[in-house]
Motif scaffolding. Structure first.
Motif, PDB file in Angstrom:
ATOM      1  N   ASN A   8       0.971  -1.088   0.032  1.00 59.69           N
ATOM      2  CA  ASN A   8      -0.137  -0.042   0.010  1.00 59.69           C
ATOM      3  C   ASN A   8       0.709   1.176  -0.106  1.00 59.69           C
ATOM      4  N   LYS A  29      -2.694  -7.935   8.475  1.00 58.16           N
ATOM      5  CA  LYS A  29      -3.472  -6.680   8.707  1.00 58.16           C
ATOM      6  C   LYS A  29      -4.803  -7.112   9.293  1.00 58.16           C
ATOM      7  N   ILE A  30      -5.736  -6.157  10.015  1.00 61.04           N
ATOM      8  CA  ILE A  30      -6.699  -6.696  10.367  1.00 61.04           C
ATOM      9  C   ILE A  30      -7.960  -5.588   9.537  1.00 61.04           C
ATOM     10  N   GLU A  31      -9.115  -6.091   9.492  1.00 60.65           N
ATOM     11  CA  GLU A  31     -10.085  -5.109   9.250  1.00 60.65           C
ATOM     12  C   GLU A  31     -11.174  -5.079  10.528  1.00 60.65           C
ATOM     13  N   GLU A  35     -14.548   2.607  10.825  1.00 55.61           N
ATOM     14  CA  GLU A  35     -13.417   3.502  10.894  1.00 55.61           C
ATOM     15  C   GLU A  35     -13.171   4.132  12.164  1.00 55.61           C
ATOM     16  N   ALA A  38     -11.287   1.583  14.209  1.00 55.81           N
ATOM     17  CA  ALA A  38     -10.208   1.225  13.966  1.00 55.81           C
ATOM     18  C   ALA A  38      -9.327   2.492  14.373  1.00 55.81           C
ATOM     19  N   THR A 117      -6.065   8.165   6.489  1.00 60.27           N
ATOM     20  CA  THR A 117      -4.702   7.201   6.496  1.00 60.27           C
ATOM     21  C   THR A 117      -3.806   7.822   7.530  1.00 60.27           C
ATOM     22  N   ARG A 153      -3.003   2.859   9.355  1.00 57.28           N
ATOM     23  CA  ARG A 153      -4.459   2.552   9.203  1.00 57.28           C
ATOM     24  C   ARG A 153      -4.868   3.233   7.757  1.00 57.28           C
ATOM     25  N   HIS A 156     -10.768   1.541   7.868  1.00 66.15           N
ATOM     26  CA  HIS A 156     -11.058   0.655   8.910  1.00 66.15           C
ATOM     27  C   HIS A 156      -9.958  -0.651   8.891  1.00 66.15           C
ATOM     28  N   THR A 157      -9.021  -0.543   7.921  1.00 66.18           N
ATOM     29  CA  THR A 157      -7.843  -1.519   7.806  1.00 66.18           C
ATOM     30  C   THR A 157      -6.691  -1.111   8.535  1.00 66.18           C
ATOM     31  N   ILE A 158      -5.982  -1.954   9.351  1.00 64.65           N
ATOM     32  CA  ILE A 158      -4.790  -1.612  10.046  1.00 64.65           C
ATOM     33  C   ILE A 158      -3.979  -2.781   9.787  1.00 64.65           C
ATOM     34  N   TYR A 159      -2.671  -2.245   9.380  1.00 61.37           N
ATOM     35  CA  TYR A 159      -1.618  -3.114   8.648  1.00 61.37           C
ATOM     36  C   TYR A 159      -0.614  -2.744   9.985  1.00 61.37           C
TER      37      TYR A 159
END
Length: 214
Positions: A8, A29-31, A35, A38, A117, A153, A156-159
């Protein structure tokens, strides 16, 4: 092996370019449901990343021991900042140059924020032992290598990621025993023994059920 362009885009510029030796990437990653959720959990993830003294617990205990020190090598109980060192106790004999430990210095910590982000990156590089007079790199890799620990982030996805770059085994110190030890540890790293450690760490950073909370 994946390259930066396949990640990304947010935070990709924080990872040094690959130009020699080997590279490694550990990514999780998690979803989350929203948001807002997250954004809230990402605060915990960032705190965990900077809490180096608890990385072993965050990784579930299946890793080396990490100890945060100030720039002079004295242990500190706080979040990491640029210029700090990390003293690493890898299972097995450590380098004599490092007083039995591998050492890295935290070169920089970068943050990037846009509309939806957030990115926090910490880049560390093998260094000399700040408690010794020797200028030899006290690590099984040369000081060309870097490890960039990154959490981000996107919506709503965190890596959580670790990117190792320019990993060359350190076999040119003034200490023959260290050169031999570094050769064996470097072989192990290239054989994939270091990947599970970083994979456990990035998974732990994102673990909702992790009893450890920074």
């Amino acid at each position: 092996m994946e390259t930066n362009k396949e990640y990304n885009k947010p935070g990709a510029a924080h990872v040094p370019p690959q130009y020699t030796g080997s590279e490694m990437d550990a990514v999780e990653k998690i979803e989350l449901a929203s948001e807002a959720e997250a954004i809230h959990f990402f605060q915990t993830v960032k705190e965990r990343l900077l809490d180096v003294n608890h990385w072993k617990e965050i990784a579930g205990g299946a890793s080396s021991d990490f100890f945060l020190t100030d720039g002079e090598g004295h242990p500190v109980q706080r979040k990491a900042t640029g210029g700090d060192h990390i003293r690493i106790d890898i299972p097995g004999p450590g380098p004599q140059t490092g007083g039995g430990y591998d050492w890295v210095t935290i070169e920089e910590i970068k943050a990037q924020v846009t509309d939806d982000t957030e990115v926090l990156s910490m880049t560390a590089r093998p260094s000399a032992n700040p408690l010794a007079d020797s200028q030899d790199t006290a690590h099984f890799l040369t000081d060309e290598a870097t490890s960039t620990f990154q959490v981000k982030r996107i919506g709503h996805t965190i890596y959580a990621e670790e990117h190792g770059r320019n990993e060359v085994t350190n076999t040119d110190t003034e200490n023959t025993l260290d050169n031999i030890r570094n050769t064996f540890v470097g072989w192990g790293a290239k054989a994939g023994f270091s990947y599970p450690q970083w994979k456990a760490l990035v998974k732990g950073l994102l673990n909702h059920k992790n009893p450890y909370s920074a």
